[in-house]
Design a protein around this motif. Structure first.
Motif, PDB file in Angstrom:
ATOM      1  N   GLU A  10       0.831  -1.209   0.000  1.00 34.43           N
ATOM      2  CA  GLU A  10       0.000   0.000   0.000  1.00 34.43           C
ATOM      3  C   GLU A  10       0.866   1.260   0.000  1.00 34.43           C
ATOM      4  O   GLU A  10       0.553   2.236  -0.697  1.00 34.43           O
ATOM      5  N   GLU A  11       1.939   1.265   0.750  1.00 33.51           N
ATOM      6  CA  GLU A  11       2.826   2.429   0.793  1.00 33.51           C
ATOM      7  C   GLU A  11       3.518   2.638  -0.557  1.00 33.51           C
ATOM      8  O   GLU A  11       3.662   3.769  -1.029  1.00 33.51           O
ATOM      9  N   LYS A  12       3.910   1.544  -1.180  1.00 29.27           N
ATOM     10  CA  LYS A  12       4.561   1.650  -2.488  1.00 29.27           C
ATOM     11  C   LYS A  12       3.581   2.176  -3.543  1.00 29.27           C
ATOM     12  O   LYS A  12       3.956   3.016  -4.370  1.00 29.27           O
ATOM     13  N   ILE A  13       2.354   1.690  -3.496  1.00 21.28           N
ATOM     14  CA  ILE A  13       1.345   2.163  -4.450  1.00 21.28           C
ATOM     15  C   ILE A  13       1.131   3.667  -4.291  1.00 21.28           C
ATOM     16  O   ILE A  13       0.995   4.412  -5.275  1.00 21.28           O
ATOM     17  N   GLY A  14       1.128   4.139  -3.061  1.00 27.34           N
ATOM     18  CA  GLY A  14       0.935   5.576  -2.824  1.00 27.34           C
ATOM     19  C   GLY A  14       2.040   6.425  -3.401  1.00 27.34           C
ATOM     20  O   GLY A  14       1.822   7.609  -3.725  1.00 27.34           O
ATOM     21  N   MET A  15       3.227   5.867  -3.561  1.00 26.88           N
ATOM     22  CA  MET A  15       4.367   6.630  -4.068  1.00 26.88           C
ATOM     23  C   MET A  15       4.405   6.724  -5.587  1.00 26.88           C
ATOM     24  O   MET A  15       5.164   7.535  -6.139  1.00 26.88           O
ATOM     25  N   ILE A  16       3.596   5.925  -6.296  1.00 25.17           N
ATOM     26  CA  ILE A  16       3.713   5.890  -7.753  1.00 25.17           C
ATOM     27  C   ILE A  16       2.526   6.527  -8.479  1.00 25.17           C
ATOM     28  O   ILE A  16       2.378   6.357  -9.690  1.00 25.17           O
ATOM     29  N   HIS A  17       1.712   7.257  -7.753  1.00 24.37           N
ATOM     30  CA  HIS A  17       0.635   8.005  -8.422  1.00 24.37           C
ATOM     31  C   HIS A  17       0.327   9.262  -7.622  1.00 24.37           C
ATOM     32  O   HIS A  17       0.709   9.400  -6.453  1.00 24.37           O
ATOM     33  N   GLY A  18      -0.357  10.182  -8.254  1.00 25.50           N
ATOM     34  CA  GLY A  18      -0.696  11.429  -7.601  1.00 25.50           C
ATOM     35  C   GLY A  18      -1.620  11.214  -6.419  1.00 25.50           C
ATOM     36  O   GLY A  18      -2.640  10.526  -6.534  1.00 25.50           O
ATOM     37  N   ALA A  19      -1.251  11.808  -5.280  1.00 20.98           N
ATOM     38  CA  ALA A  19      -2.130  11.832  -4.112  1.00 20.98           C
ATOM     39  C   ALA A  19      -2.752  13.211  -3.971  1.00 20.98           C
ATOM     40  O   ALA A  19      -3.701  13.412  -3.219  1.00 20.98           O
ATOM     41  N   GLN A  20      -2.171  14.162  -4.673  1.00 17.86           N
ATOM     42  CA  GLN A  20      -2.712  15.500  -4.881  1.00 17.86           C
ATOM     43  C   GLN A  20      -2.427  15.842  -6.342  1.00 17.86           C
ATOM     44  O   GLN A  20      -1.778  15.081  -7.054  1.00 17.86           O
ATOM     45  N   LEU A  21      -2.875  16.999  -6.772  1.00 15.54           N
ATOM     46  CA  LEU A  21      -2.691  17.356  -8.178  1.00 15.54           C
ATOM     47  C   LEU A  21      -1.225  17.492  -8.548  1.00 15.54           C
ATOM     48  O   LEU A  21      -0.853  17.292  -9.702  1.00 15.54           O
ATOM     49  N   PHE A  22      -0.377  17.834  -7.573  1.00 14.38           N
ATOM     50  CA  PHE A  22       1.034  18.030  -7.881  1.00 14.38           C
ATOM     51  C   PHE A  22       1.964  17.300  -6.911  1.00 14.38           C
ATOM     52  O   PHE A  22       3.123  17.661  -6.794  1.00 14.38           O
ATOM     53  N   GLN A  23       1.470  16.282  -6.236  1.00 11.85           N
ATOM     54  CA  GLN A  23       2.383  15.518  -5.394  1.00 11.85           C
ATOM     55  C   GLN A  23       1.883  14.101  -5.168  1.00 11.85           C
ATOM     56  O   GLN A  23       0.697  13.806  -5.296  1.00 11.85           O
ATOM     57  N   THR A  24       2.832  13.245  -4.833  1.00 10.61           N
ATOM     58  CA  THR A  24       2.531  11.852  -4.520  1.00 10.61           C
ATOM     59  C   THR A  24       2.406  11.702  -3.006  1.00 10.61           C
ATOM     60  O   THR A  24       2.575  12.664  -2.249  1.00 10.61           O
ATOM     61  N   ALA A  25       2.161  10.494  -2.561  1.00 10.46           N
ATOM     62  CA  ALA A  25       2.063  10.234  -1.122  1.00 10.46           C
ATOM     63  C   ALA A  25       3.441   9.915  -0.551  1.00 10.46           C
ATOM     64  O   ALA A  25       4.264   9.268  -1.208  1.00 10.46           O
ATOM     65  N   GLY A  26       3.687  10.360   0.652  1.00  5.95           N
ATOM     66  CA  GLY A  26       4.899   9.995   1.366  1.00  5.95           C
ATOM     67  C   GLY A  26       4.633   8.826   2.301  1.00  5.95           C
ATOM     68  O   GLY A  26       3.516   8.290   2.357  1.00  5.95           O
ATOM     69  N   VAL A  27       5.660   8.422   3.003  1.00  2.46           N
ATOM     70  CA  VAL A  27       5.533   7.348   4.001  1.00  2.46           C
ATOM     71  C   VAL A  27       6.096   7.914   5.296  1.00  2.46           C
ATOM     72  O   VAL A  27       7.301   7.873   5.550  1.00  2.46           O
ATOM     73  N   GLU A  28       5.210   8.451   6.124  1.00  6.23           N
ATOM     74  CA  GLU A  28       5.635   9.188   7.311  1.00  6.23           C
ATOM     75  C   GLU A  28       6.423   8.316   8.289  1.00  6.23           C
ATOM     76  O   GLU A  28       7.410   8.762   8.885  1.00  6.23           O
ATOM     77  N   ARG A  29       6.023   7.060   8.434  1.00  2.00           N
ATOM     78  CA  ARG A  29       6.664   6.210   9.441  1.00  2.00           C
ATOM     79  C   ARG A  29       8.144   5.947   9.132  1.00  2.00           C
ATOM     80  O   ARG A  29       8.932   5.640  10.031  1.00  2.00           O
ATOM     81  N   LEU A  30       8.532   6.093   7.846  1.00  2.00           N
ATOM     82  CA  LEU A  30       9.924   5.884   7.445  1.00  2.00           C
ATOM     83  C   LEU A  30      10.635   7.188   7.089  1.00  2.00           C
ATOM     84  O   LEU A  30      11.772   7.172   6.622  1.00  2.00           O
ATOM     85  N   GLY A  31       9.948   8.292   7.319  1.00  2.00           N
ATOM     86  CA  GLY A  31      10.554   9.580   7.012  1.00  2.00           C
ATOM     87  C   GLY A  31      10.680   9.860   5.527  1.00  2.00           C
ATOM     88  O   GLY A  31      11.526  10.661   5.111  1.00  2.00           O
ATOM     89  N   ILE A  32       9.829   9.238   4.703  1.00  2.00           N
ATOM     90  CA  ILE A  32       9.840   9.471   3.254  1.00  2.00           C
ATOM     91  C   ILE A  32       8.809  10.547   2.939  1.00  2.00           C
ATOM     92  O   ILE A  32       7.603  10.333   3.147  1.00  2.00           O
ATOM     93  N   PRO A  33       9.226  11.689   2.457  1.00  2.00           N
ATOM     94  CA  PRO A  33       8.278  12.768   2.193  1.00  2.00           C
ATOM     95  C   PRO A  33       7.547  12.556   0.868  1.00  2.00           C
ATOM     96  O   PRO A  33       7.963  11.720   0.048  1.00  2.00           O
ATOM     97  N   PRO A  34       6.469  13.287   0.632  1.00  2.00           N
ATOM     98  CA  PRO A  34       5.853  13.265  -0.693  1.00  2.00           C
ATOM     99  C   PRO A  34       6.827  13.859  -1.710  1.00  2.00           C
ATOM    100  O   PRO A  34       7.718  14.633  -1.359  1.00  2.00           O
ATOM    101  N   LEU A  35       6.645  13.506  -2.964  1.00  2.00           N
ATOM    102  CA  LEU A  35       7.404  14.119  -4.046  1.00  2.00           C
ATOM    103  C   LEU A  35       6.549  15.255  -4.598  1.00  2.00           C
ATOM    104  O   LEU A  35       5.471  15.027  -5.140  1.00  2.00           O
ATOM    105  N   VAL A  36       7.025  16.483  -4.442  1.00  2.00           N
ATOM    106  CA  VAL A  36       6.238  17.665  -4.792  1.00  2.00           C
ATOM    107  C   VAL A  36       6.734  18.231  -6.118  1.00  2.00           C
ATOM    108  O   VAL A  36       7.931  18.487  -6.291  1.00  2.00           O
ATOM    109  N   MET A  37       5.820  18.446  -7.043  1.00  2.00           N
ATOM    110  CA  MET A  37       6.162  18.900  -8.396  1.00  2.00           C
ATOM    111  C   MET A  37       5.500  20.236  -8.696  1.00  2.00           C
ATOM    112  O   MET A  37       4.581  20.665  -7.997  1.00  2.00           O
ATOM    113  N   SER A  38       5.987  20.876  -9.755  1.00  2.00           N
ATOM    114  CA  SER A  38       5.367  22.124 -10.207  1.00  2.00           C
ATOM    115  C   SER A  38       5.712  22.369 -11.664  1.00  2.00           C
ATOM    116  O   SER A  38       6.812  22.057 -12.116  1.00  2.00           O
ATOM    117  N   ASP A  39       4.757  22.942 -12.408  1.00  2.00           N
ATOM    118  CA  ASP A  39       5.109  23.603 -13.653  1.00  2.00           C
ATOM    119  C   ASP A  39       5.910  24.847 -13.257  1.00  2.00           C
ATOM    120  O   ASP A  39       5.806  25.325 -12.114  1.00  2.00           O
TER     121      ASP A  39
END
Length: 713
Positions: A20-49
């Motif tokens: 489930e955590e891996k799936i959250g990292m490979i698609h948008g969880a917001q319009l410009f970012q993916t999901a992070g994994v808080e328990r492991l200190g992995i932040p979301p990947l934040v993008m921008s035009d």
């Protein structure tokens, strides 16, 4: 950390993640970012035009601006303007500013630069791209990318590949010979990842060889991963994925889209269900997450190494914008020394044209930004001339009325194939009464402008295009000037034959009705927040223009090979029947005279070339260039190569360039390494060329050399 250490560390983290955590990292969880994994200190990947500045903040799940005052940013010149500088250092500085501001705004990935070739002058996103030439594009894009990534921000080079039209961009199938694909359309991407070191690549919307590019095995696995050895992150264009199984088995790492149903994305719950059902192995997801974790380590998002913080809206950035804008201005015509204007002799100046007073930073699709400010040509001239000169303005024409809507264009950007042709021209035509009203209004504005023009000592016309025409999702129908500008210019020239004409836009326009009558013509791109100041400096002689065209300015779009030999735009399919004859290659082969040629641009001074020579062992060309005029200036030495064989595929192609600065009377020795590839074993000749045409052909040697071919990439 070395690449090996990064991969090893990423693999260790990967082992700790749940499905489930891996799936959250490979698609948008917001319009410009993916999901992070808080328990492991992995932040979301934040993008921008985007390519012209870091885009404004949107709500997480809706295309509604947050509305704060903290997302105003530096407004960069468009990529076409950067290309017109022919200056690698400026390209690097523009990338550095964008990277610093992206990091300063808390972004991890900036969705830039766009390196697609300008196949046709009618493509709506041409202003986001550099050039029609692969060599110029890759040289500037690589420098740009290195500038971005110096700030611990990933450049995401786009759109991979052959994304050359907006009409039906989601579904159109590109039909192109693979050799041509590799010779012309892939080199900029190749250098972006190999020389620029781009950490991310964005897939294109269109289809190629029967596959959507964002889930293409040919492009993403065979070319990008296997041949080029790319181990960075592949991100879809927003809404570019169409099938869960194909996306899962492809080398796509992250799926993004424009809709807020994030869990329903193809690589979200649908993929998770297929994995749990045993239909798709979990290892497909592991490979994608591994690439993402490696990116995060490279950007110092995770791990012990400190990360750069970046900054935005600082004076240093604004100074760099002015420097770039200055070198992007292209002087197209200057009969009888009409320019520069004698500042001390000016008394009454009239600016005519809506673009004299328009801002452009807030349009164009995903390139739109909230600029801290934007100096218009009107403001630039007024501030440079001061209170002793009367500077007035009248619009002369007006754009069509825009349909009012509460819906963001991005919310509907996946409808109707993702794009259309000539939407900007059709706004008023959709309603006959509105069309009549607009025609009457323009007639009145034109009459007022012509009446006023005769009352002023100096008249400057500032027209061209805007982001109703240069825009994502919209291709132009032709190259004609919109809003009845040709008629206005002709009437103004009757009254003021010495009127200075400034054209603004991201793609060429037809000038045939009036260019022979004009004494001075200047091309001004969407040149960023300091564009108006740069233009004023050029017009007044405070800056000597040094811009060169990065693309052919055709007399009409039917002189372009995409229209004369190939197809543009396509609907279901688009055939690139012109093959390698794109841009100036077509003009040379078929003796088509352009309005202004690739690499063309005048100066207020003159240059003399001598003693060009090339070392056949090293491929280094040397020559001497002297400023023979009365003012200091910059000159771009352009080197072209050609096969001497009778059946040579092209007459010449750009193989090197260098921009130099010379004081009056100063001479410099220029050294340029000519790009060669040791495979074909054919003879070639190198020539130095600039705005006045071929300057010298001093040395012809037998030398092994080939174009980018299947065996070279």
């Amino acid at each position: 950390m070395t690449d090996k250490e990064i991969r090893q560390k990423a693999g260790e983290i990967l082992e700790k993640l749940t499905l489930e955590e891996k799936i959250g990292m490979i698609h948008g969880a917001q319009l410009f970012q993916t999901a992070g994994v808080e328990r492991l200190g992995i932040p979301p990947l934040v993008m921008s035009d985007g390519p012209m500045g870091v885009r404004q903040e949107f709500a997480p799940d809706a295309w509604k601006p947050v509305g704060n005052s903290d997302d105003y940013v530096t407004y960069l010149p468009c990529n076409s303007a950067i290309a017109a500088t022919w200056n690698r250092e400026i390209a690097h500085e523009m990338g550095s500013v964008l990277g610093a501001e992206a990091r300063g705004r808390g972004k991890d990935v900036i969705l830039a630069p766009g390196v697609n070739l300008k196949r046709s002058p009618l493509c709506g996103r041409n202003f986001e791209y550099f050039s029609e030439d692969p060599y110029l594009t890759k040289e500037l894009a690589s420098a740009y990318i290195r500038g971005v990534q110096a700030w611990d921000v990933a450049a995401c080079v786009k759109h991979f590949a052959v994304n050359n039209q907006e009409t039906q961009r989601l579904w159109v199938e590109v039909e192109i010979d693979e050799q041509v694909l590799r010779e012309l359309y892939l080199p900029a991407f190749y250098d972006a990842v190999k020389k620029g070191g781009a950490y991310a690549v964005m897939g294109a919307y269109n289809r190629l060889y029967g596959e959507h590019c964002c889930q293409s095995d040919f492009l993403l696995r065979r070319i990008l991963r296997e041949e080029w050895g790319f181990d960075g992150v592949v991100i879809s264009d927003w809404g570019g994925v169409h099938d869960t199984e194909k996306a899962a088995h492809s080398q796509l790492d992250i799926e993004m889209s424009v809709t807020p149903d994030f869990d329903d994305y193809f690589m979200a719950e649908p993929l998770k269900k297929k994995i749990l059902a045993g239909e798709i192995p979990e290892s497909t997801v592991d490979e994608k997450v591994l690439h993402i974790l490696m990116l995060m380590l490279r950007l110092h998002m995770i791990g012990d190494e400190p990360r750069k913080s970046g900054t935005y809206n600082i004076p240093e950035h604004r100074a760099k914008m002015l420097e770039a804008a200055r070198e992007s201005v292209v002087l197209l015509k200057n009969e009888n020394g009409r320019l520069p204007l004698a500042k001390d002799a000016l008394k009454k100046v009239l600016l005519i044209g809506e673009n004299a007073s328009c801002v452009h930073s807030n349009g164009g699709g995903s390139a739109e930004i909230k600029a801290l400010y934007e100096i218009t040509p009107l403001m630039g001239l007024k501030t440079h001339l001061g209170g002793n000169v009367q500077v007035d303005y009248t619009p002369g024409y007006c754009r069509d009325k825009a349909a009012e809507s509460d819906t963001s264009w991005q919310e509907t950007s996946l409808e109707n194939g993702g794009g259309q042709t000539a939407a900007g021209d059709d706004r008023a035509a959709d309603n006959a009464q509105t069309a009549r009203e607009m025609k009457e209004k323009r007639a009145a504005l034109r009459g007022e402008a012509v009446r006023l023009a005769g009352q002023y000592d100096t008249v400057i016309y500032v027209g061209g295009l805007n982001h109703d025409h240069d825009s994502e999702g919209n291709d132009r129908r032709d190259m004609k000037l919109p809003y009845e500008q040709d008629e206005l210019i002709l009437e103004l020239l009757d009254v003021k034959p010495d009127m200075v004409i400034v054209m603004m836009g991201g793609s060429p326009v037809e000038m045939g009705q009036w260019v022979d009558r004009a004494s001075a013509v200047v091309w001004h791109w969407y040149a960023g927040m300091e564009g108006g100041n740069a233009l004023a400096e050029v017009l007044l002689g405070e800056t000597n223009p040094s811009g060169k065209l990065p693309e052919t300015f055709y007399k009409t779009h039917t002189d372009c090979s995409a229209h004369a030999l190939g197809e543009f735009p396509g609907t279901d399919t688009v055939a690139y029947r012109e093959g390698r004859y794109v841009g100036y290659r077509y003009n040379d082969k078929y003796r088509i005279e352009p309005q202004f040629s690739f690499g063309y641009g005048l100066s207020y001074t003159s240059f003399e070339y001598r003693d060009a020579d090339i070392d056949p062992e090293t491929g280094i060309l040397t020559c001497y260039v002297k400023n023979t005029g009365a003012v200091a200036g910059k000159e771009t030495v352009q080197v072209y190569r050609r096969d001497l064989a009778d059946d040579a595929p092209v007459i010449k192609e750009l193989a090197g360039f260098e921009k130099i600065y010379l004081e009056p009377g100063e001479e410099k020795r220029v050294e340029i390494t000519v790009e060669m590839c040791n495979d074909a074993g054919t003879e070639y000749t190198a020539t130095t060329e600039s705005s006045a045409g071929i300057r010298s052909v001093e040395n012809t040697d037998a030398q092994e050399r080939c174009v980018y071919c299947v065996g070279c990439l």
